[in-house]
Design a protein around this motif. Sequence first.
Motif: not given
Length: 405
Positions: A307-325
């Motif tokens: 549950g760790l890495l998918p959750a961290i990567n999902s959160l980063l995707r949602h909070f990353s600035p648009e066009g800088m994913e």
Amino acid sequence: MVCQFFVMGAMTMIIPFLPLYLQELGVTDPQSISRWAGVIFGANFLTAFLFAPLWGKLADKYGRKSMLLRSGFGMAIVITLTGFAVGPWSLLLLRLLNGIISGFIPAAIALMSMSTPKKEMGHSLGMLQAGGVAGTICGPLLGGIMADLMGFRMIFYVTGVTILIAAFVVLFFVDEQFVRKEETVKTKTMQDFKKIISTSPVLSLFFVFFIVQCALIGINPLLSLFVQELSPSQNVAFYAGLAMSVMGFANMSVSPFLGKLSDRKGHHFVLLFALLFAAIISFPQAFVQSYWHLLIFRFLLGICIGGLLPAINSLLRHFSPEGMESRTYGFSNSFMYLGTMVGPIAGGWIASVAGIRSLFIISSVLLFLNVLIVKYKVIPHMKTKKDMPGTKVNKGVTIGSIKPK
């Protein structure tokens, strides 16, 4: 998923016998083996840490598939050459070179995250991780068996060919609908970093990633020595591989389920409780007296990691600035590589002074620290991110499902 399986299977063939390979290369002193194993294992991630932002920026500019191909073909060559190492120094240099051209897994995560609807992000990345973890199950087992039957050098040749196959799979079967976004202003790496971490809680998530890798990966290079201590036999490489594979089996089994759960309940929810249980399960491993007891605890730890890495990567995707994913993932992977470098190097020195068992206690303390970071630095920001899956309002309706009137 197929490529993740091939690459992770190939890479994890090497891990169980790295200290044993050093013995074959002429390093015999137990304390020297611990230190060399930590340094050589971590060297790969030192250069990967330095180059990850560059590859992330190029991925945003030229596409994620191109980064997959660069990494796949490059690693296939370097790892094959590693089988020709003549001593610890040449092995160290080849590991440094491998880190420069690595980045297959991060590029795959970025490609998947950009190709998946946000509401299904957790499930998608959970499935991707399941494919990779299936490789981690087969890799150590096959590596241990082949090491006992054919010797250590043959494993590097098999690993190189396997990664080459994965690169060809990407070349012919993976399609990316990449549309390049022209930047009106050219930015430098530090400017990109400042812009990305200005979005809370991205920096906190970077540190969570760093600590997770320090805590969990720091033990791996020395696990074969711990297995040798618990169960002295002629098949140490196989038993060390089994101890890693059982973690992978548990991880693969629960990753898709925890991914779906994070889509419903929130990625922060799964991340918090996975970290808490991982911290609790890590501590008693310091006191096991039987190999089979260690195996049980490694299996339970694998469930938490699912549950760790998918959750961290999902959160980063949602909070990353648009066009800088991809750049966000690039910096995230720098922190991941830094943790994967610091953990084994520090672990090697600590084990040479205080023994391998002390690493499990330190790992537990670090994971508890991560629980506090998530609770107080990540979760408070979830209230301000209204498009997050799993954010509940009015009788459990997800924000993302409400249509404007």
